[in-house]
Design an enzyme around this catalytic site. Structure first.
Site, PDB file in Angstrom:
ATOM      1  CD  GLU A 155      10.211   1.567  10.445  1.00  0.00           C
ATOM      2  OE1 GLU A 155      10.009   2.554   9.725  1.00  0.00           O
ATOM      3  OE2 GLU A 155       9.936   0.412  10.081  1.00  0.00           O
ATOM      4  CE1 TYR A 178       1.138  -0.274   4.397  1.00  0.00           C
ATOM      5  CE2 TYR A 178       0.056   1.856   4.394  1.00  0.00           C
ATOM      6  CZ  TYR A 178       0.894   0.942   4.994  1.00  0.00           C
ATOM      7  OH  TYR A 178       1.483   1.248   6.192  1.00  0.00           O
ATOM      8  CG  LEU A 238       8.120   2.463   4.933  1.00  0.00           C
ATOM      9  CD1 LEU A 238       7.676   1.208   4.210  1.00  0.00           C
ATOM     10  CD2 LEU A 238       6.958   3.350   5.237  1.00  0.00           C
ATOM     11  CE  LYS A 240       3.114   3.340   3.250  1.00  0.00           C
ATOM     12  NZ  LYS A 240       3.283   3.422   4.694  1.00  0.00           N
TER      13      LYS A 240
HETATM   14  C1  PLP Z   1       6.570   1.702   9.782  1.00  0.00           C
HETATM   15  C2  PLP Z   1       6.568   3.068   9.176  1.00  0.00           C
HETATM   16  N1  PLP Z   1       7.713   3.765   9.157  1.00  0.00           N
HETATM   17  C3  PLP Z   1       7.769   5.003   8.632  1.00  0.00           C
HETATM   18  C4  PLP Z   1       6.643   5.639   8.103  1.00  0.00           C
HETATM   19  C5  PLP Z   1       6.730   7.016   7.533  1.00  0.00           C
HETATM   20  O1  PLP Z   1       6.647   7.002   6.123  1.00  0.00           O
HETATM   21  P1  PLP Z   1       6.113   8.259   5.305  1.00  0.00           P
HETATM   22  O2  PLP Z   1       6.993   9.415   5.698  1.00  0.00           O
HETATM   23  O3  PLP Z   1       6.297   7.875   3.883  1.00  0.00           O
HETATM   24  O4  PLP Z   1       4.697   8.480   5.699  1.00  0.00           O
HETATM   25  C6  PLP Z   1       5.434   4.932   8.091  1.00  0.00           C
HETATM   26  C7  PLP Z   1       4.225   5.559   7.511  1.00  0.00           C
HETATM   27  O5  PLP Z   1       3.145   5.125   7.670  1.00  0.00           O
HETATM   28  C8  PLP Z   1       5.391   3.617   8.637  1.00  0.00           C
HETATM   29  O6  PLP Z   1       4.247   2.919   8.645  1.00  0.00           O
END
Ligand code: PLP
Length: 283
Positions: A179, A33, A203, A147
């Site tokens: 993270e 997603y 991610l 993702k």
């Molecule tokens: C596990 C995880 N890490 C980091 C992020 C941050 O990603 P982004 O800046 O693309 O929203 C998300 C976003 O939902 C996430 O689910």
């Protein structure tokens, strides 16, 4: 608020959207997603979101059902068909519908679903106060760069912070920061901004990249490298980043104040620069 969604080639009211129970997204969590923030009806960093979508699809071996121009048309249309200037567009692609079998089915079309919700970014009071976080061991799989819609690990970890009355769960693996359950994490120590590199343990956040881009352009001292648990726990500042949280200060960690317990000076500078960056990059 209108609630028009997109499913496999058609726009329709959310209440009319149906998928077969044998969809591999439902049976196996076999899909990926994206969440794309939309400001003043402009999708933010769309190219980068579509590149990450391609990366996720490649990693799980699903052929991309649309090229970038096709996705762009669909995303613009779902924005158009929903109310509100600031939206959060969610899209997901699953491997499709097939008799239950772990092996990939042949000749099956991916299921494509999109919806849009109002984009809710942190209220000014929350930006001013910062948020509480807890820590937990990162027990997720070793493909966190995908993702994946299979978010049970992230949901279990997020719920720990809900139960503790905190905003996020910051994750540690083998003594190092990875993270948070749905955000990337930055740490400030003695004037230097630290964040873990992009690899299979995190991610690759689109907001993470924006924050690094701003930090480099504005000559923050920045080190992208492994961050130890000790550095996290003794940080002067901790920031969360994500498409919906933008940049948010963490002011307590496991019940202890981070720095003096208030959002720090580098956070304030980065937050202001991020807001400006959004305005400058509406496309
Ligand atoms: C596990 C995880 N890490 C980091 C992020 C941050 O990603 P982004 O800046 O693309 O929203 C998300 C976003 O939902 C996430 O689910």
């Amino acid at each position: 608020m209108s609630d028009t969604v997109y499913l496999n080639g058609e726009f329709m009211p959310l209440a009319d959207a149906r998928i077969p129970v044998l969809d591999r997204g439902f049976i196996f969590g076999d899909g990926i997603y994206e969440v794309i923030p939309v400001y003043s009806r402009h999708p933010f960093r769309l190219t980068e979101h579509l590149q990450r979508l391609q990366h996720s699809l490649d990693r799980i071996r699903i052929e991309n059902p649309h090229d970038a121009a096709g996705w762009t048309r669909l995303i613009r249309e779902i924005i158009e068909r929903n109310d509100g200037d600031d939206q959060s567009v969610y899209l997901q692609v699953t491997r499709g519908v097939a008799k239950r079998d772990h092996a990939f089915p042949k000749g099956v079309k991916p299921t494509v679903f999109m919806m849009s919700n109002p984009l809710v970014t942190p209220a000014p009071a929350l930006v001013e106060s910062g948020v509480a976080c807890i820590t937990a061991q990162d027990f997720r799989w070793l493909n966190c760069d995908v993702k994946s819609i299979a978010l049970l690990g992230n949901c279990l970890l997020r719920q720990l912070s809900v139960d503790a009355g905190a905003a996020e769960t910051i994750l540690l693996r083998d003594g190092q920061l990875t993270e948070a359950s749905s955000s990337n994490v930055f740490v400030v120590k003695d004037g230097t901004v630290l964040t873990p590199p992009k690899n299979n343990l995190v991610l690759p956040g689109i907001t993470y990249d924006v924050v690094i881009e701003i930090a480099r352009a504005r000559e923050f001292q920045l080190e992208v490298r492994a961050v130890t648990e000790a550095e996290l726990r003794s940080a002067d500042e901790i920031w969360l980043t994500s498409s919906t949280k933008e940049v948010l200060a963490v002011t307590t960690l496991d019940g202890k104040p981070v720095g003096d317990g208030n959002p720090g000076p580098l956070f304030r500078r980065m937050h202001a620069l991020y807001q400006q960056f959004k305005l400058d990059h509406m496309r």
